[in-house]
Scaffold this active site. Structure first.
Site, mmCIF file in Angstrom:
data_model
loop_
_atom_site.group_PDB
_atom_site.id
_atom_site.type_symbol
_atom_site.label_atom_id
_atom_site.label_comp_id
_atom_site.label_asym_id
_atom_site.label_seq_id
_atom_site.Cartn_x
_atom_site.Cartn_y
_atom_site.Cartn_z
ATOM 1 N N LYS A 22 41.927 45.239 42.910
ATOM 2 C CA LYS A 22 42.643 43.955 42.841
ATOM 3 C C LYS A 22 43.086 43.628 41.641
ATOM 4 O O LYS A 22 44.392 43.073 41.458
ATOM 5 C CB LYS A 22 41.619 42.877 43.304
ATOM 6 C CG LYS A 22 42.103 41.366 43.097
ATOM 7 C CD LYS A 22 41.152 40.343 43.280
ATOM 8 C CE LYS A 22 40.081 40.537 42.095
ATOM 9 N NZ LYS A 22 40.017 39.287 41.237
ATOM 10 N N ASN A 23 42.399 43.709 40.523
ATOM 11 C CA ASN A 23 42.831 43.334 39.249
ATOM 12 C C ASN A 23 43.768 44.124 38.538
ATOM 13 O O ASN A 23 44.687 43.596 37.763
ATOM 14 C CB ASN A 23 41.609 43.211 38.457
ATOM 15 C CG ASN A 23 40.717 42.062 38.657
ATOM 16 O OD1 ASN A 23 40.961 40.959 39.507
ATOM 17 N ND2 ASN A 23 39.312 42.142 38.236
ATOM 18 N N CYS A 117 38.024 32.168 39.136
ATOM 19 C CA CYS A 117 36.871 31.642 39.281
ATOM 20 C C CYS A 117 36.084 30.947 38.002
ATOM 21 O O CYS A 117 36.404 31.251 36.805
ATOM 22 C CB CYS A 117 35.803 32.971 39.526
ATOM 23 S SG CYS A 117 36.097 33.925 41.050
ATOM 24 N N ARG A 122 37.112 30.475 29.644
ATOM 25 C CA ARG A 122 38.241 30.913 30.079
ATOM 26 C C ARG A 122 39.634 30.633 29.500
ATOM 27 O O ARG A 122 40.595 30.248 29.897
ATOM 28 C CB ARG A 122 38.438 31.449 31.510
ATOM 29 C CG ARG A 122 37.284 31.708 32.354
ATOM 30 C CD ARG A 122 37.480 32.196 33.822
ATOM 31 N NE ARG A 122 38.002 33.719 33.909
ATOM 32 C CZ ARG A 122 38.237 34.366 35.059
ATOM 33 N NH1 ARG A 122 38.051 33.625 35.991
ATOM 34 N NH2 ARG A 122 38.821 35.498 34.733
ATOM 35 N N ILE A 124 42.923 30.855 27.013
ATOM 36 C CA ILE A 124 43.967 31.737 26.890
ATOM 37 C C ILE A 124 44.533 31.992 25.446
ATOM 38 O O ILE A 124 46.045 32.328 25.261
ATOM 39 C CB ILE A 124 45.251 31.534 27.986
ATOM 40 C CG1 ILE A 124 46.088 30.112 27.762
ATOM 41 C CG2 ILE A 124 44.656 31.779 29.189
ATOM 42 C CD1 ILE A 124 47.234 30.227 28.655
ATOM 43 N N ASP A 305 31.678 41.771 36.216
ATOM 44 C CA ASP A 305 31.905 41.611 37.492
ATOM 45 C C ASP A 305 30.992 42.511 38.387
ATOM 46 O O ASP A 305 30.898 42.173 39.673
ATOM 47 C CB ASP A 305 33.239 42.383 37.946
ATOM 48 C CG ASP A 305 34.435 41.385 37.137
ATOM 49 O OD1 ASP A 305 34.016 40.011 36.825
ATOM 50 O OD2 ASP A 305 35.599 41.897 37.387
ATOM 51 N N ILE A 327 29.725 38.385 28.406
ATOM 52 C CA ILE A 327 31.269 38.100 28.498
ATOM 53 C C ILE A 327 31.648 36.794 28.900
ATOM 54 O O ILE A 327 32.323 35.874 28.242
ATOM 55 C CB ILE A 327 31.969 39.068 29.554
ATOM 56 C CG1 ILE A 327 31.658 40.547 29.488
ATOM 57 C CG2 ILE A 327 33.472 38.636 29.510
ATOM 58 C CD1 ILE A 327 32.193 41.228 28.358
ATOM 59 N N ARG A 397 38.710 36.589 48.355
ATOM 60 C CA ARG A 397 39.714 36.778 47.154
ATOM 61 C C ARG A 397 39.807 38.295 46.629
ATOM 62 O O ARG A 397 40.656 38.770 46.252
ATOM 63 C CB ARG A 397 39.595 35.717 45.979
ATOM 64 C CG ARG A 397 39.570 34.583 46.141
ATOM 65 C CD ARG A 397 38.996 33.661 44.819
ATOM 66 N NE ARG A 397 39.862 33.721 43.765
ATOM 67 C CZ ARG A 397 40.240 32.957 42.944
ATOM 68 N NH1 ARG A 397 39.382 31.919 42.915
ATOM 69 N NH2 ARG A 397 41.148 33.133 41.974
HETATM 70 C C1 EPZ Z 1 39.542 39.726 33.791
HETATM 71 O O1 EPZ Z 1 39.454 38.323 33.391
HETATM 72 C C2 EPZ Z 1 39.264 39.811 35.246
HETATM 73 N N1 EPZ Z 1 40.291 39.065 36.065
HETATM 74 C C3 EPZ Z 1 37.822 39.326 35.633
HETATM 75 O O2 EPZ Z 1 37.660 39.596 36.896
HETATM 76 C C4 EPZ Z 1 36.741 40.029 34.686
HETATM 77 O O3 EPZ Z 1 35.440 39.202 34.997
HETATM 78 C C5 EPZ Z 1 37.388 40.030 33.359
HETATM 79 O O4 EPZ Z 1 38.657 40.561 33.236
HETATM 80 C C6 EPZ Z 1 36.390 40.837 32.400
HETATM 81 O O5 EPZ Z 1 36.457 42.173 32.701
HETATM 82 C C7 EPZ Z 1 41.570 39.556 36.285
HETATM 83 O O6 EPZ Z 1 41.737 40.925 35.968
HETATM 84 C C8 EPZ Z 1 42.369 38.972 37.222
HETATM 85 P P1 EPZ Z 1 38.887 38.416 29.625
HETATM 86 P P2 EPZ Z 1 40.059 37.771 32.264
HETATM 87 O O7 EPZ Z 1 40.511 37.809 28.960
HETATM 88 O O8 EPZ Z 1 41.249 38.707 31.878
HETATM 89 C C9 EPZ Z 1 37.393 35.281 26.582
HETATM 90 C C10 EPZ Z 1 36.991 39.296 39.064
HETATM 91 O O9 EPZ Z 1 35.768 38.931 39.870
HETATM 92 N N2 EPZ Z 1 38.945 35.231 26.160
HETATM 93 O O10 EPZ Z 1 38.611 39.755 29.559
HETATM 94 O O11 EPZ Z 1 40.029 36.430 32.140
HETATM 95 C C11 EPZ Z 1 36.894 34.901 27.741
HETATM 96 O O12 EPZ Z 1 36.726 33.590 27.884
HETATM 97 C C12 EPZ Z 1 37.304 38.397 37.986
HETATM 98 O O13 EPZ Z 1 37.665 40.073 39.659
HETATM 99 C C13 EPZ Z 1 39.114 34.178 25.078
HETATM 100 O O14 EPZ Z 1 38.255 33.716 24.460
HETATM 101 O O15 EPZ Z 1 38.906 38.247 31.167
HETATM 102 C C14 EPZ Z 1 35.958 35.909 28.070
HETATM 103 O O16 EPZ Z 1 34.676 35.397 27.451
HETATM 104 C C15 EPZ Z 1 36.329 37.372 37.227
HETATM 105 N N3 EPZ Z 1 40.415 33.824 24.848
HETATM 106 C C16 EPZ Z 1 36.296 37.261 27.363
HETATM 107 O O17 EPZ Z 1 37.439 36.810 26.335
HETATM 108 C C17 EPZ Z 1 41.483 34.671 25.696
HETATM 109 O O18 EPZ Z 1 42.459 34.131 25.435
HETATM 110 C C18 EPZ Z 1 36.854 38.404 28.303
HETATM 111 O O19 EPZ Z 1 37.776 37.644 29.221
HETATM 112 C C19 EPZ Z 1 41.372 35.550 26.572
HETATM 113 C C20 EPZ Z 1 39.823 35.549 26.754
#
Ligand code: EPZ
Length: 434
Positions: A22-23, A117, A122, A124, A305, A327, A397
């Site tokens: 999915k991702n 979720c 989260r 950006i 995950d 995370i 989802r």
């Molecule tokens: C991706 O989310 C996945 N989603 C998530 O899967 C997965 O849990 C996550 O990566 C970690 O592996 C998708 O691919 C659509 P991150 P993402 O940016 O990209 C912090 C599922 O169940 N962070 O790697 O949102 C953040 O808060 C979902 O399929 C910042 O601080 O995760 C977190 O603590 C849930 N600033 C850490 O980094 C930012 O600008 C990792 O988040 C971005 C992230």
């Protein structure tokens, strides 16, 4: 309300084929609009997050054909400068990949702020930092991210946190920027590599994906391709853990065993037998498993995950286990539901202390998010008695045909639609129960 009914107690056994990731699919579908030719994407999972993103892609003028359940043809030549927005887009996380794709191609994007979720804050900020480094001006306006640039140029970007989403988004925009971009402290997840391979097949010049330094040399155009998405590491891991929790014997097929290493290693450590072949893994759990400690980390560490799933499994293992979430800040919301089933879990900040119990008992459960929802189904399959699992839209989802796949392994699980409690499957299952 739509929900699942699960009769626990059957060890899962047999073979299950894993769907596309999915991702990876979310990133690749978004990136497909960067070509002005028809891009063919295969092995796309049929799950609701994907359908929402495809609708968003269509809503801005891309031509989408869907000749098979798992194949999309996408042509981005006729895209208009329209905002990517609707109520559903605001709920999924993957919609933010439209920012990188549109900004790279058109040097302008307007996309609703991402949902996803509720497992933590989260933010950006790392995405925004990356886009700004490439020369874009970013503002937040009425719940939309508006990104604009005269020209995008290569940049040296050091990510403050390892972020899958920011790495992917910056990689997309940088693929069509002038010059070379270097992303340091990049995420190494399999779907980051899959997107890099996909963009490469469209003519992008990307090196180092899968390591923590990715180099992207921008090109002017991306062209058509025919690409097959990798299998879903987390779906595969969920079935492996469900096999272990029910003391079953399951072979998961159509996977890349290398992606499963952190998951397989934990399962062997706690007492499962794991047999790997080229594209399958067999997992046999013939006795009660043992406690262990685990901390979630970016790839190749143990995935966040899979955190709820391992907690459910350790909740049935002998001894005390400690699960630390490394995370997200808020990913233990399922613990209250587990307590209803008889689990002994206490949470202190980012750590869950789990005292294994002999068995769970069925209960009415509310999925708080996607992966925790799947973990509650796992717990219900291992429990004595019947469970009802609500909020299944979260689970849908990310898990294709979940009840069908579980039933094919001998588990008893049905989806009950509103007002259709007398469906055949349901009746068959209830007859067995009574
Ligand atoms: C991706 O989310 C996945 N989603 C998530 O899967 C997965 O849990 C996550 O990566 C970690 O592996 C998708 O691919 C659509 P991150 P993402 O940016 O990209 C912090 C599922 O169940 N962070 O790697 O949102 C953040 O808060 C979902 O399929 C910042 O601080 O995760 C977190 O603590 C849930 N600033 C850490 O980094 C930012 O600008 C990792 O988040 C971005 C992230």
């Amino acid at each position: 309300m739509e929900h699942y009914i699960v009769q626990g107690g059957n060890p899962l056994s047999g073979e299950v084929e894993i769907s596309g990731a999915k991702n990876a699919a979310l990133a690749i579908l978004a990136a497909s609009i960067m070509a002005d030719e028809t891009v063919i994407i295969e092995n796309v999972p049929d799950v609701s997050d994907i359908r929402v993103l495809v609708e968003a892609i269509q809503s801005i003028g891309a031509v989408v054909e869907h000749p098979d359940r798992h194949i999309y043809h996408i042509n981005g030549a006729l895209i208009r400068d329209l905002p990517v927005d609707n109520e559903l887009v605001r709920r999924i996380r993957g919609s933010y990949y439209m920012i990188g794709a549109l900004l790279g191609k058109y040097k302008r994007a307007q996309v609703a702020l991402p949902g996803g979720c509720a497992i933590g804050l989260r933010p950006i900020d790392q995405h925004i930092k990356g886009f700004r480094a490439l020369g874009a001006k970013i503002r937040l306006e009425n719940g939309m991210v508006v990104a604009e640039a005269e020209n995008l140029h290569g940049a040296h970007i050091y990510m403050d946190v390892v972020s899958v989403g920011a790495t992917i988004n910056i990689m997309m925009a940088a693929s069509m920027a002038r010059g070379t971009t270097i992303i340091e402290n990049a995420a190494k997840e399999p779907h980051v590599v899959d997107l890099a391979n996909f963009l490469g097949s469209m003519g992008a010049k990307i090196k180092g994906a899968g390591t923590d330094v990715i180099r992207i040399h921008g090109v002017e155009h991306l062209h058509k391709t025919d690409y097959v998405i990798i299998p879903d590491q987390i779906e595969a891991g969920t079935y492996m853990f469900a096999a272990a929790a029910t003391r079953g014997d399951v072979t998961i097929t159509n996977i890349i065993p290398k992606h499963m290493e952190s998951i397989s290693a934990k399962l062997s450590e706690i007492g499962c037998e794991i047999k790997e072949s080229d594209d399958a893994i067999r997992i046999v759990a013939s006795r009660r498993l043992q406690a262990t400690n685990v901390k979630t980390l970016p790839y190749p560490g143990f995935p966040t995950d899979m955190q709820p799933q391992i907690a459910v499994l350790l909740g049935l293992s002998s001894g005390t286990s400690i699960v630390t979430e490394g995370i997200f800040e808020n990913r233990f919301k399922y613990v209250d539901e587990m307590t209803k089933m008889g689990a002994h879990i206490t949470v202190e900040s980012s750590t869950a202390i789990i005292d294994g119990v002999q068995s769970y008992s069925g209960a009415s459960l509310y999925a708080p998010d996607l992966r925790a929802g799947a973990a509650l189904v796992m717990a219900a399959l291992a429990a004595n008695g019947i469970s009802r699992i609500y909020n299944i839209h979260y689970i849908e989802r990310g898990y294709e045909d979940f009840p069908d796949k579980i039933r094919s392994l001998g588990g008893e699980m049905v989806k009950v639609n509103d007002g259709a409690e007398d469906s055949d499957a349901m009746r068959r299952m209830m007859l067995k129960v009574i």
